[in-house]
Design a protein around this motif. Structure first.
Motif, PDB file in Angstrom:
ATOM      1  N   LEU A  43       0.824  -1.216   0.000  1.00  0.00           N
ATOM      2  CA  LEU A  43       0.000   0.000   0.000  1.00  0.00           C
ATOM      3  C   LEU A  43       0.858   1.266   0.000  1.00  0.00           C
ATOM      4  O   LEU A  43       0.564   2.206  -0.748  1.00  0.00           O
ATOM      5  CB  LEU A  43      -0.952   0.005   1.189  1.00  0.00           C
ATOM      6  CG  LEU A  43      -2.100  -0.998   1.130  1.00  0.00           C
ATOM      7  CD1 LEU A  43      -2.893  -0.993   2.437  1.00  0.00           C
ATOM      8  CD2 LEU A  43      -3.018  -0.713  -0.046  1.00  0.00           C
ATOM      9  N   THR A  44       1.902   1.288   0.827  1.00  0.00           N
ATOM     10  CA  THR A  44       2.739   2.492   0.865  1.00  0.00           C
ATOM     11  C   THR A  44       3.470   2.690  -0.458  1.00  0.00           C
ATOM     12  O   THR A  44       3.632   3.826  -0.915  1.00  0.00           O
ATOM     13  CB  THR A  44       3.753   2.462   2.029  1.00  0.00           C
ATOM     14  OG1 THR A  44       4.550   1.279   1.937  1.00  0.00           O
ATOM     15  CG2 THR A  44       3.058   2.537   3.378  1.00  0.00           C
ATOM     16  N   LYS A  45       3.889   1.599  -1.088  1.00  0.00           N
ATOM     17  CA  LYS A  45       4.559   1.737  -2.389  1.00  0.00           C
ATOM     18  C   LYS A  45       3.588   2.204  -3.471  1.00  0.00           C
ATOM     19  O   LYS A  45       3.949   3.023  -4.322  1.00  0.00           O
ATOM     20  CB  LYS A  45       5.213   0.423  -2.803  1.00  0.00           C
ATOM     21  CG  LYS A  45       6.503   0.166  -2.073  1.00  0.00           C
ATOM     22  CD  LYS A  45       7.156  -1.075  -2.592  1.00  0.00           C
ATOM     23  CE  LYS A  45       8.465  -1.302  -1.879  1.00  0.00           C
ATOM     24  NZ  LYS A  45       9.119  -2.509  -2.378  1.00  0.00           N
ATOM     25  N   THR A  69      10.813   3.172  -2.368  1.00  0.00           N
ATOM     26  CA  THR A  69      11.185   1.957  -1.638  1.00  0.00           C
ATOM     27  C   THR A  69      11.698   2.306  -0.246  1.00  0.00           C
ATOM     28  O   THR A  69      11.366   1.638   0.737  1.00  0.00           O
ATOM     29  CB  THR A  69      12.242   1.160  -2.429  1.00  0.00           C
ATOM     30  OG1 THR A  69      11.695   0.806  -3.707  1.00  0.00           O
ATOM     31  CG2 THR A  69      12.654  -0.114  -1.701  1.00  0.00           C
ATOM     32  N   THR A  70      12.482   3.362  -0.137  1.00  0.00           N
ATOM     33  CA  THR A  70      13.039   3.772   1.155  1.00  0.00           C
ATOM     34  C   THR A  70      11.949   4.242   2.108  1.00  0.00           C
ATOM     35  O   THR A  70      11.923   3.849   3.286  1.00  0.00           O
ATOM     36  CB  THR A  70      14.087   4.888   0.958  1.00  0.00           C
ATOM     37  OG1 THR A  70      15.114   4.399   0.095  1.00  0.00           O
ATOM     38  CG2 THR A  70      14.700   5.314   2.281  1.00  0.00           C
ATOM     39  N   ILE A  74      10.979   2.405   5.735  1.00  0.00           N
ATOM     40  CA  ILE A  74      11.001   3.058   7.054  1.00  0.00           C
ATOM     41  C   ILE A  74       9.679   2.817   7.784  1.00  0.00           C
ATOM     42  O   ILE A  74       9.657   2.436   8.960  1.00  0.00           O
ATOM     43  CB  ILE A  74      11.294   4.567   6.919  1.00  0.00           C
ATOM     44  CG1 ILE A  74      12.743   4.780   6.460  1.00  0.00           C
ATOM     45  CG2 ILE A  74      11.017   5.306   8.230  1.00  0.00           C
ATOM     46  CD1 ILE A  74      13.053   6.200   6.019  1.00  0.00           C
ATOM     47  N   ILE A  75       8.575   3.007   7.091  1.00  0.00           N
ATOM     48  CA  ILE A  75       7.249   2.809   7.692  1.00  0.00           C
ATOM     49  C   ILE A  75       7.065   1.345   8.103  1.00  0.00           C
ATOM     50  O   ILE A  75       6.661   1.038   9.226  1.00  0.00           O
ATOM     51  CB  ILE A  75       6.145   3.248   6.710  1.00  0.00           C
ATOM     52  CG1 ILE A  75       6.202   4.765   6.513  1.00  0.00           C
ATOM     53  CG2 ILE A  75       4.758   2.797   7.189  1.00  0.00           C
ATOM     54  CD1 ILE A  75       5.410   5.272   5.319  1.00  0.00           C
ATOM     55  N   GLU A 117      16.155  -5.671  -1.052  1.00  0.00           N
ATOM     56  CA  GLU A 117      14.932  -5.210  -1.716  1.00  0.00           C
ATOM     57  C   GLU A 117      15.239  -4.095  -2.710  1.00  0.00           C
ATOM     58  O   GLU A 117      14.765  -4.121  -3.850  1.00  0.00           O
ATOM     59  CB  GLU A 117      13.927  -4.712  -0.677  1.00  0.00           C
ATOM     60  CG  GLU A 117      12.642  -4.200  -1.264  1.00  0.00           C
ATOM     61  CD  GLU A 117      11.628  -3.769  -0.228  1.00  0.00           C
ATOM     62  OE1 GLU A 117      10.535  -3.347  -0.649  1.00  0.00           O
ATOM     63  OE2 GLU A 117      11.904  -3.844   0.981  1.00  0.00           O
ATOM     64  N   LEU A 118      16.043  -3.143  -2.278  1.00  0.00           N
ATOM     65  CA  LEU A 118      16.396  -2.020  -3.143  1.00  0.00           C
ATOM     66  C   LEU A 118      17.095  -2.523  -4.407  1.00  0.00           C
ATOM     67  O   LEU A 118      16.769  -2.109  -5.523  1.00  0.00           O
ATOM     68  CB  LEU A 118      17.302  -1.053  -2.374  1.00  0.00           C
ATOM     69  CG  LEU A 118      17.399   0.373  -2.862  1.00  0.00           C
ATOM     70  CD1 LEU A 118      16.042   1.045  -2.889  1.00  0.00           C
ATOM     71  CD2 LEU A 118      18.363   1.153  -1.973  1.00  0.00           C
ATOM     72  N   GLY A 119      18.031  -3.448  -4.226  1.00  0.00           N
ATOM     73  CA  GLY A 119      18.767  -3.996  -5.366  1.00  0.00           C
ATOM     74  C   GLY A 119      17.873  -4.771  -6.322  1.00  0.00           C
ATOM     75  O   GLY A 119      17.955  -4.615  -7.543  1.00  0.00           O
ATOM     76  N   ILE A 120      17.001  -5.592  -5.760  1.00  0.00           N
ATOM     77  CA  ILE A 120      16.105  -6.389  -6.606  1.00  0.00           C
ATOM     78  C   ILE A 120      15.128  -5.478  -7.351  1.00  0.00           C
ATOM     79  O   ILE A 120      14.899  -5.653  -8.552  1.00  0.00           O
ATOM     80  CB  ILE A 120      15.356  -7.449  -5.772  1.00  0.00           C
ATOM     81  CG1 ILE A 120      16.343  -8.493  -5.232  1.00  0.00           C
ATOM     82  CG2 ILE A 120      14.280  -8.129  -6.609  1.00  0.00           C
ATOM     83  CD1 ILE A 120      15.744  -9.422  -4.182  1.00  0.00           C
TER      84      ILE A 120
END
Length: 175
Positions: A43-45, A69-70, A74-75, A117-120
């Motif tokens: 949902l946040t994304k 993504t960041t 955090i959330i 996650e960031l990399g993928i």
């Protein structure tokens, strides 16, 4: 509220299912709250994607994808820390120092999965242009499993668990 929903569902279950739940309670609770964390992440994304689209940006662009993504991480990491501590691993800390140690371990482990996650997401969505929503869901499954391992074995490990790990190490490696 989420715990109340779980308790309500447990009351409706037949005894054999309840017994099965209590037998594997830690893992099943982790999956339950992990599902809520995953839903929150999705949902946040999606909200982030919508907000960026208002400015003419897409998730196929480096910066919006990474910022989105960041912010989501955090959330979700904060939500996960609270529910894992209180409802999954039922960790009690007596001092602020112990709480800080748990938080540092938790967020440190989550940083590892965050960079995964960031990399993928960067590789699949930004570079290969795979579907953003599909990759968000698939990555969450990978993250859920890796975070359980980190939380169970490192962050919320109980004193007896640490002694057990030492004993198992001694058995496997007697040197």
């Amino acid at each position: 509220m989420l715990e109340a929903l779980l308790q309500f569902a447990l009351k409706l279950m037949p005894r054999p299912i309840k017994n099965l739940f209590y037998r594997y309670e830690s893992g099943l609770r982790y999956c339950y709250y992990g599902a809520w964390t995953t839903l929150l992440s999705i949902l946040t994304k999606l909200v982030g994607e919508w907000l960026f689209s208002l400015g003419g940006y897409t998730m196929e662009m480096d910066i919006p994808n990474m910022v989105n993504t960041t912010a989501s991480w955090i959330i979700c990491a904060t939500f996960a820390f609270v529910v894992n501590k209180k409802y999954v691993f039922m960790s009690k800390t007596e001092t602020k120092a112990a709480l800080l140690r748990e938080m540092t371990g938790f967020y440190g482990a989550r940083l590892v999965s965050f960079f995964m996650e960031l990399g993928i997401m960067w590789l699949t969505v930004t570079r290969f242009h795979w579907n953003f929503a599909l990759m968000t869901v698939l990555v969450q499954v990978i993250i859920l499993v890796s975070n359980y391992v980190f939380s169970k074995l490192v962050v919320f490990r109980k004193k007896g668990d640490a002694d057990q790990m030492k004993n198992n190490k001694d058995i496997v490696d007697p040197s």
